[in-house]
Motif scaffolding. Structure first.
Motif, PDB file in Angstrom:
ATOM      1  N   THR A 187      -1.151   1.043  -6.078  1.00 16.90           N
ATOM      2  CA  THR A 187      -0.968   1.464  -4.683  1.00 16.90           C
ATOM      3  C   THR A 187      -1.440   0.322  -3.776  1.00 16.90           C
ATOM      4  O   THR A 187      -2.216  -0.538  -4.202  1.00 16.90           O
ATOM      5  N   PRO A 188      -1.031   0.330  -2.512  1.00 13.60           N
ATOM      6  CA  PRO A 188      -1.447  -0.735  -1.590  1.00 13.60           C
ATOM      7  C   PRO A 188      -2.785  -0.467  -0.910  1.00 13.60           C
ATOM      8  O   PRO A 188      -3.202  -1.230  -0.041  1.00 13.60           O
ATOM      9  N   GLN A 203       0.696  -6.260  -3.107  1.00 17.62           N
ATOM     10  CA  GLN A 203       0.488  -5.206  -4.106  1.00 17.62           C
ATOM     11  C   GLN A 203       1.102  -5.630  -5.438  1.00 17.62           C
ATOM     12  O   GLN A 203       0.462  -5.498  -6.486  1.00 17.62           O
TER      13      GLN A 203
END
Length: 75
Positions: free
Chosen positions: A38-39, A31
């Motif tokens: 956000t991941p 990330q």
């Protein structure tokens, strides 16, 4: 008509996860490297519901020290 290879998204996602773990990287590491807020994109890649863009695939190949054909899984 000839048959062309088709990317198996689920198997490719599992491969991305395996290669990430083998490289000693966390989802959080990826990330940060990709600059994602956000991941979620990485989780989608790993679940096989989305594929990385070509430029992100090139970055993954460098991070995983392999070529793109070793990341993708074809059916």
């Amino acid at each position: 008509m000839s048959a062309y290879p088709v990317i198996n998204m689920t198997a490719t996602g599992q491969n991305i996860q395996r290669l990430r773990v083998n490289a000693g990287l966390t989802v959080g590491n990826l990330q940060q490297i990709f600059g994602f807020s956000t991941p979620q994109a990485i989780y989608k890649w790993q679940r096989g519901t989305a594929l990385p863009t070509l430029d992100n695939m090139v970055i993954l190949s460098v991070l995983f020290n392999t070529n793109i054909n070793n990341i993708l899984v074809y059916s």
